[in-house]
Enzyme design. Sequence first.
Site, PDB file in Angstrom:
ATOM      1  N   ARG A 173       7.548  10.962  42.446  1.00  0.00           N
ATOM      2  CA  ARG A 173       7.383   9.830  41.535  1.00  0.00           C
ATOM      3  C   ARG A 173       7.231   8.572  42.387  1.00  0.00           C
ATOM      4  NH1 ARG A 173      12.647   8.671  39.040  1.00  0.00           N
ATOM      5  NH2 ARG A 173      12.587   6.933  40.492  1.00  0.00           N
TER       6      ARG A 173
ATOM      7  N   HIS B  33      11.626   4.876  38.039  1.00  0.00           N
ATOM      8  CA  HIS B  33      11.793   5.686  36.833  1.00  0.00           C
ATOM      9  C   HIS B  33      11.015   5.087  35.660  1.00  0.00           C
ATOM     10  CE1 HIS B  33      13.638   7.774  33.487  1.00  0.00           C
ATOM     11  NE2 HIS B  33      14.231   6.682  33.075  1.00  0.00           N
TER      12      HIS B  33
ATOM     13  N   TYR C 168      17.997   3.507  45.644  1.00  0.00           N
ATOM     14  CA  TYR C 168      18.380   4.896  45.908  1.00  0.00           C
ATOM     15  C   TYR C 168      17.396   5.665  46.784  1.00  0.00           C
ATOM     16  CZ  TYR C 168      15.432   5.355  41.699  1.00  0.00           C
ATOM     17  OH  TYR C 168      14.426   5.257  40.790  1.00  0.00           O
TER      18      TYR C 168
END
Lengths: 396, 341
Positions: free
Chosen positions: A292, A296, A305
Amino acid sequence: MAHLSPPSPAAAGPAKRSARPAAKPPESSGSGHTPPPGWHARIDPAPLLPEPEPYRLLGTPAARDLDPALLCRLYEELVRGRRYNRQATALTQQGRLAVYPSSTGQEACQVAAALALRPQDWLFPSYRDTLAVVARGVDPVEALTLLRGDWHTGYDPRARHVAPLCTPLATQLPHAVGLAHAARLAGDDTVALAMVGDGGTSEGDFHEALNFAAVWRAPVVFLIQNNGFAISVPLEKQTAAPSLAHKAVGYGMPGRLVDGNDAPAVHQVLTEAIERARTGGGPTLVEAVTYRIDAHTNADDATRYREAAEVEAWRAHDPIDLLERELRDRNLIDDARTKAVADGAEELAARLREEMNADPVLDPMELFDHVYADQTAQLREQAAQLRAELDAEEDR
Amino acid sequence: MSTATAPAAAPAARKPATMAQALRQALHDALADDPRVHVLGEDVGTLGGVFRITDGLTKEFGPDRVTDTPLAEAGILGTAVGMAMYGLRPVVEMQFDAFAYPALEQLISHVARMRNRTRGAMPLPITIRVPYGGGIGGVEHHSDSSEAYYLHTPGLHVVTPATVADAYGLLRASIASDDPVVFLEPKRLYWSKADWSADAPQSVPPLGRAAVRRDGRSATLITYGPSVPVCLEAAEAGRQEGWDLEVVDLRSLVPFDDETVCASVRRTGRAVVVHESSGFGGAGAEIAARITERCFHHLEAPVLRVAGFDIPYPPPMLERYHLPGVDRVLDAVARLQWEVN
C-alpha cells in the site's frame, strides 16, 4: 525492514494446478502402532502447498508467451486505475469525498481481479477495492457513492454482479461462498471472487468462509491482497503462518502465492483458480504480495509506522513500470500509445472532478424508503415528523 | 417427543398437535411450495435438529435443500446472505438462543441493512429461527431471551409465536416475507398441544398484527411467546380477585402493533407488560413507553412491567425464582392503583 522485500523475478513457481488430489488409501504408519479406529489419511496436503516464492511472469522467459492484447488491456487499466486513485484522494482534500482508502501500488491486483472474471461471475470487494469495481464496469462515480457519503451503495449489485463495497472486514467472504454455493446448486456456470486484505485474514469470518467453501466445494476464489499493513500493524503482528497462502492447506484447498505487482501473473493465477472452481475443483486461496504505497486513508499518517526506505523499495517494484518495461521490450507500446493511454486516464479524472464537484441530489425522505419492503406504521409516523421538520425549515 | 407428523395425504382431522410439529409442517410446506426455500444449520439434516423441528426433511427434500452445515453460526448466516443474494430464500436454524451470538455481526451489519444499503435493489428474504427462553431446565447458555438485541436493530422483523396455529402461520409468513425475520421459538412451548390440522392450517396471519387472546375489562396484560400461557393462567386466577383481565399476544415485536395494544389499554385503562427476559432495557420498556405516550389520558395507573430479574440467566435449579409466574403477574395487577377509584 518491517515488511517483505519485493518478490524476486526469478521465482517462477508451478503454474499448473488441476483438480483436488485424491485421498491416499489408508496405510500403516510403519511404526507398528495401530491408528485409532476409523482414522485414515484424508487428503495429501503436499499438492495444496503454495509456491515457495511469489509467482512471477514479468521478467521471466514465460512472459514472452503472454497475449499482447491482454498485456495492453492490463496496462491501460493500470494507468487509468492509478489516475483514479490519485483523483479520488484529491477529492477528499477538497471535501468532495468523505474518505478514500487508496489502492495505489495495488492496481495490478485490482485490475487483474476484475479482468479475470467473466460476465456471469461475481465480485465481492472490500472498501479498498473501488478500482476493481470500476474495472469490472461499474460507473466510476456510482462506485464512489459510499465514500462520497450520499448513500451506502450507489450501484445495483445485480447489474454487473458486483456486491456492495464491504466495510466490516472479511464479512463479505461468507457471502461469496453462499452465492457460489447457490449458483452451483442451480447448475449455473458462476464463480465468485472475494477480496480481502492481510488484516482481514485474522477475522473469524475469514476462517468460517474458507471452511464452508472447502466443505461445500463452492466455486469461489479468495484473493488476499497482502499489502503489508492493517492500517499501522505489520504482517508479523498479524500472523505467525509461513505465508497467508499456507492457510489454505488447513482448509483442504490449494494456496497460491503470487507477486501482486505483476499484473499478468495475478491475472493468470486468478484465471486458473476461476477455471478450477468452474469445473468443480472447489475453492482456491490466492495471496498476492503487494504494498500500500499511500497511507491507509487520507486521514492516516503512514510515517508513524513505516520507513521511507521501505516505501521506496516498493516504488522501484511498481506494477505499471514492471508491465510497461515488458511492453516496451516487446515493442508492444511506444510513446504515442503511452500518451494516448495517459490522455484517456486524464479524461476519466476530468469526468470524476466534474461530477463530484456538483452537489449530490439528496432526498431526506428516502431514508425511510428502503428499511422494509413495506413501511411500518412507526416509520410512517417518523417520516411525517421529518417532513414537518423539513417544511418548517423551508418556511424559516 | 413424537417425530411423526401427518403426511400430506392423511385425512384432515383436527387432532392434538405440538408446536414443534406445526413448525416442522411449516418448514415442510414452505420447502414443498417454493424451490427457492433452503434450510440450513447445525444438525438440521440427518438428526432432524436437536428439537426435531427439521425431522425427516433432508430425507424428503435432499441434502442440498436441507443442509447440515459446519458448526459456525456467522458462517451459516453469512453464507445464507450470499444464497439470498443469488435469489434463494434461506431458513437458517440457530441451535440455541445463546449460540446465535456469533452471527450477530452478520445479522446487524448485513442482514438488517442490505435492502437499505442498496436502495431496495437487494432485499434479503432470510428467516433466522432461534429457539429461545428458559423454563426447560437447560444448563448455562441454553435459556437466554435475546429478543431485545434483535428488536433494537432496524431492518429486521422480530416474530414469536405462542400457539400451535401461530407457529405454523407465522413461520410460513416469515419465510414468505421479502424482509429478514428473526423467528423466536419459545422452547418451553415446543411440546404444548392444541387441536390443529396439518392439512388445513389456518390462513397465514400477516406479520405485525397482535392477537387478543382473552377479552377483559379491568386491565390489559401485554405479552408474547413463552409468557402468553402464563398471562392466560394469571387472567383465570385473577377472576377470583374480581379482575377481568384482557390478554394481548403481540406475536410480532417488530413491526409493533400499536393499534391493537392501544385500543385495548384505552378500553381497560390499566396495563401490565409481561416477559421473561430481563426488564432493564428490554422489550417491556419500549412497550410501556409507547403506551404512556399514546394512552396517557386513558391510564388509571402507571404501566407496570413484570420481567425476569436483571441477572445472568440462572442455573436450572434456580430458574423458577427468575421466571415471571402467575403470582408475580397478579402482584403487579394488584399494584394498579385500584383503591384510587
